[in-house]
Design a protein around this motif. Structure first.
Motif, PDB file in Angstrom:
ATOM      1  N   GLN A 142       0.825  -1.210   0.000  1.00 47.51           N
ATOM      2  CA  GLN A 142       0.000   0.000   0.000  1.00 47.51           C
ATOM      3  C   GLN A 142       0.858   1.258   0.000  1.00 47.51           C
ATOM      4  O   GLN A 142       0.653   2.169  -0.820  1.00 47.51           O
ATOM      5  CB  GLN A 142      -0.914   0.023   1.229  1.00 47.51           C
ATOM      6  CG  GLN A 142      -1.734   1.300   1.360  1.00 47.51           C
ATOM      7  CD  GLN A 142      -2.089   1.636   2.806  1.00 47.51           C
ATOM      8  OE1 GLN A 142      -1.501   1.065   3.743  1.00 47.51           O
ATOM      9  NE2 GLN A 142      -3.044   2.514   2.981  1.00 47.51           N
ATOM     10  N   VAL A 143       1.841   1.337   0.913  1.00 47.09           N
ATOM     11  CA  VAL A 143       2.614   2.578   1.018  1.00 47.09           C
ATOM     12  C   VAL A 143       3.507   2.774  -0.203  1.00 47.09           C
ATOM     13  O   VAL A 143       3.737   3.908  -0.624  1.00 47.09           O
ATOM     14  CB  VAL A 143       3.420   2.638   2.335  1.00 47.09           C
ATOM     15  CG1 VAL A 143       2.489   2.671   3.537  1.00 47.09           C
ATOM     16  CG2 VAL A 143       4.416   1.493   2.453  1.00 47.09           C
ATOM     17  N   GLU A 144       4.006   1.686  -0.794  1.00 52.30           N
ATOM     18  CA  GLU A 144       4.813   1.832  -1.997  1.00 52.30           C
ATOM     19  C   GLU A 144       3.949   2.273  -3.184  1.00 52.30           C
ATOM     20  O   GLU A 144       4.356   3.129  -3.980  1.00 52.30           O
ATOM     21  CB  GLU A 144       5.522   0.514  -2.319  1.00 52.30           C
ATOM     22  CG  GLU A 144       6.625   0.169  -1.339  1.00 52.30           C
ATOM     23  CD  GLU A 144       7.373  -1.089  -1.733  1.00 52.30           C
ATOM     24  OE1 GLU A 144       7.243  -1.530  -2.896  1.00 52.30           O
ATOM     25  OE2 GLU A 144       8.090  -1.636  -0.878  1.00 52.30           O
ATOM     26  N   PHE A 145       2.777   1.682  -3.312  1.00 57.11           N
ATOM     27  CA  PHE A 145       1.848   2.056  -4.376  1.00 57.11           C
ATOM     28  C   PHE A 145       1.504   3.549  -4.280  1.00 57.11           C
ATOM     29  O   PHE A 145       1.490   4.272  -5.274  1.00 57.11           O
ATOM     30  CB  PHE A 145       0.589   1.200  -4.240  1.00 57.11           C
ATOM     31  CG  PHE A 145      -0.417   1.341  -5.348  1.00 57.11           C
ATOM     32  CD1 PHE A 145      -0.353   0.538  -6.483  1.00 57.11           C
ATOM     33  CD2 PHE A 145      -1.465   2.247  -5.246  1.00 57.11           C
ATOM     34  CE1 PHE A 145      -1.294   0.647  -7.499  1.00 57.11           C
ATOM     35  CE2 PHE A 145      -2.407   2.366  -6.258  1.00 57.11           C
ATOM     36  CZ  PHE A 145      -2.316   1.565  -7.390  1.00 57.11           C
ATOM     37  N   ALA A 146       1.248   4.013  -3.055  1.00 62.38           N
ATOM     38  CA  ALA A 146       0.906   5.422  -2.849  1.00 62.38           C
ATOM     39  C   ALA A 146       2.100   6.335  -3.092  1.00 62.38           C
ATOM     40  O   ALA A 146       1.968   7.404  -3.699  1.00 62.38           O
ATOM     41  CB  ALA A 146       0.370   5.616  -1.432  1.00 62.38           C
ATOM     42  N   ALA A 147       3.269   5.916  -2.633  1.00 68.95           N
ATOM     43  CA  ALA A 147       4.455   6.771  -2.772  1.00 68.95           C
ATOM     44  C   ALA A 147       4.802   7.005  -4.230  1.00 68.95           C
ATOM     45  O   ALA A 147       5.229   8.097  -4.613  1.00 68.95           O
ATOM     46  CB  ALA A 147       5.636   6.142  -2.034  1.00 68.95           C
ATOM     47  N   ARG A 148       4.625   5.982  -5.069  1.00 65.37           N
ATOM     48  CA  ARG A 148       4.927   6.171  -6.486  1.00 65.37           C
ATOM     49  C   ARG A 148       4.009   7.203  -7.114  1.00 65.37           C
ATOM     50  O   ARG A 148       4.330   7.780  -8.155  1.00 65.37           O
ATOM     51  CB  ARG A 148       4.789   4.839  -7.239  1.00 65.37           C
ATOM     52  CG  ARG A 148       5.946   3.898  -7.024  1.00 65.37           C
ATOM     53  CD  ARG A 148       6.033   2.860  -8.139  1.00 65.37           C
ATOM     54  NE  ARG A 148       4.788   2.161  -8.359  1.00 65.37           N
ATOM     55  CZ  ARG A 148       4.336   1.151  -7.605  1.00 65.37           C
ATOM     56  NH1 ARG A 148       5.043   0.781  -6.543  1.00 65.37           N
ATOM     57  NH2 ARG A 148       3.217   0.536  -7.884  1.00 65.37           N
ATOM     58  N   ARG A 149       2.867   7.432  -6.496  1.00 71.12           N
ATOM     59  CA  ARG A 149       1.892   8.385  -7.034  1.00 71.12           C
ATOM     60  C   ARG A 149       1.892   9.717  -6.290  1.00 71.12           C
ATOM     61  O   ARG A 149       1.082  10.596  -6.587  1.00 71.12           O
ATOM     62  CB  ARG A 149       0.499   7.757  -6.963  1.00 71.12           C
ATOM     63  CG  ARG A 149       0.346   6.650  -7.977  1.00 71.12           C
ATOM     64  CD  ARG A 149      -0.730   5.644  -7.627  1.00 71.12           C
ATOM     65  NE  ARG A 149      -0.865   4.726  -8.751  1.00 71.12           N
ATOM     66  CZ  ARG A 149      -0.010   3.736  -9.009  1.00 71.12           C
ATOM     67  NH1 ARG A 149       1.013   3.518  -8.212  1.00 71.12           N
ATOM     68  NH2 ARG A 149      -0.178   2.961 -10.072  1.00 71.12           N
TER      69      ARG A 149
END
Length: 361
Positions: free
Chosen positions: A273-280
C-alpha cells in the motif's frame, strides 16, 4: 467492515432544492513479485524503478474513531477525548446508509450535525463512507452487481451523488474526505469491484467527476480496500491518479495467528500500500482498523500506531466497538491500556488532515 445498517433519523434540518443532471482477508500465497502485475501494466515502471522512500520520522497523525451510528456518535467524541486525557480528535468518521438512494443523497440532519461539529475547529475533518450502489448490504449476486455497475457507468445514478455534493457544500462540508465504495476488493458490500472491474473503475470516475462539478467543493476521495488479497487484487480496482487523493486501507488484526510482519509483507498488504501510494505522490490512510481475530492483542496495537506514525499517513480512525475497539469495548483491557498510553494527550497534526492531503481542484 461495518456490520449492520445504520439507523438514520427521518427529520429534516434544512430543505434544499437540488436539480438532477442529464471481509475476511486470508493471507495469500501469491508470489510477491506478482503483486503489482496490474500496476505494471498501467505505468510500466514496476521492476525498473527503485522502491520509493516511504518512511518518515515519527510524527503525529490526525485521528478519530468510529463508535456507532450518527445519532450517538458526536457526543461520544468528547468522552473519548477525555478518556485519552484531552487528546485532540481531529477526525470525525461516519457512514451513509445504503438501503436506498435517499440514504446516499444524505439525510439533512445527519449532514447538518456533522458539519456543525466540523466547523467548530478548522483543523477538523469529516470522513464519510459513501456507498456506490444500493442496497449496499443486500446480498446481491455478482450478476446483479455487474448490471448495476453498467447502469452507473451510463449516468443513471448521477443525480444522487450530485445532490449529496450540493448538500455537503451547503452545510459547510465541502472539504469532506469520501471513502467511496470502501472495501471494494471484498465481498461484503454491493459496491464491490470483482463482478466487473472495468465498469467499477469507470463508475468511480463518473461519480468523482459529478461531485467535483459542484461549485465550492474541495472533496478528497479515498480509495480504501481491505488489507490483503481478499476477493480480487485491489490494484485491479484502482481508478486512476486523477480521481484519487488518498490511498487508504481497512486493516484489522486478522487472520487468526497472523503476525504484524505478515500483515506488512503479505501481497497487497501494508508495504505494498505505502509503496503504491508513494509512487503516485499520495498519502495513505487507515479509515478502519482494530482488533478482530486474535483477541486482546496489545502488540498489534503498538505496531499499528507505530506504522501509521512513521509513514505518510493522512489520518487514522479506529473502529471502537466490540470486538475491534479499546474505549468502547471492555474485552480488550491490555490493548486499551496500550492505545491509551500511546494516544493520550495527542494534539494530532498541525492543520489536521488538510496538512497531510491537499485537495485536488
Amino acid at each position: 467492515m461495518r456490520f449492520g445498517r445504520l439507523a438514520l433519523a427521518a427529520s429534516a434540518l434544512l430543505l434544499l432544492t437540488t436539480a438532477s443532471v442529464p471481509s475476511g482477508t486470508p493471507l495469500s500465497q501469491t508470489p510477491r513479485h506478482d503483486v503489482f502485475s496490474a500496476d505494471t501494466a498501467e505505468d510500466g515502471r514496476r521492476g525498473a524503478a527503485p522502491k520509493p522512500a516511504v518512511l518518515r520520522p515519527p510524527h503525529e497523525v490526525p485521528f478519530g474513531a468510529f463508535v456507532g451510528s450518527w445519532d450517538t456518535y458526536i457526543p461520544q467524541i468528547a468522552k473519548l477525548s477525555t478518556w485519552l486525557r484531552n487528546a485532540d480528535l481531529q477526525v470525525g468518521h461516519t457512514y451513509l446508509a445504503g438501503n436506498g438512494w435517499a440514504d446516499v443523497e444524505g439525510e439533512n440532519q445527519v449532514l447538518g450535525l456533522w458539519s456543525q461539529w466540523r466547523l467548530r475547529d478548522p483543523a477538523r475533518t469529516l470522513v464519510l463512507g459513501v456507498p456506490m450502489l444500493v442496497p449496499n448490504e443486500g446480498n446481491l449476486s455478482d450478476g446483479q452487481v455487474a448490471a448495476l455497475l453498467a447502469r452507473g457507468t451510463k449516468g443513471e445514478f448521477d443525480q444522487h451523488f450530485l445532490k449529496l455534493a450540493r448538500k455537503l457544500v451547503a452545510f459547510g462540508g465541502g472539504d469532506t474526505v469520501l471513502t467511496l465504495g470502501w472495501e471494494m476488493n471484498g465481498t461484503t458490500y454491493s459496491s464491490r469491484c470483482r463482478p466487473d472491474p472495468a465498469a467499477w473503475k469507470a463508475y468511480w470516475r463518473r461519480i468523482v467527476t459529478v461531485m467535483r462539478s459542484v461549485p465550492g467543493q474541495h472533496f478528497r476521495f479515498d480509495f480504501t480496500p481491505t488489507r490483503g488479497l481478499d476477493a480480487i487484487p485491489w490494484t485491479r480496482c484502482y481508478p486512476g491518479d486523477d480521481v484519487v487523493d488518498i490511498i487508504g486501507m481497512d486493516a484489522y488484526d486478522m487472520p487468526a495467528g497472523a503476525s504484524f510482519e505478515e500483515m506488512v509483507t503479505e501481497p497487497y498488504g501494508l508495504q505494498d500500500q505505502v509503496e503504491f501510494a508513494a509512487r503516485r505522490g499520495k498519502p495513505v490512510s487507515y479509515p478502519e482498523w482494530g482488533l478482530f481475530r486474535n483477541g486482546d492483542n496489545p502488540e498489534y496495537v503498538r505496531r499499528m500506531i507505530e506504522w501509521m506514525r512513521t509513514h505518510d499517513t493522512a489520518y487514522q480512525t479506529v473502529t471502537d466497538y466490540c470486538p475491534h475497539g479499546f474505549w468502547g469495548c471492555d474485552r480488550n483491557p491490555r490493548s486499551a491500556a496500550v492505545f491509551r498510553q500511546l494516544m493520550s494527550g495527542s494534539k494530532g497534526a498541525p492543520g489536521g488532515v488538510s496538512s497531510r492531503a491537499p485537495a485536488r481542484r
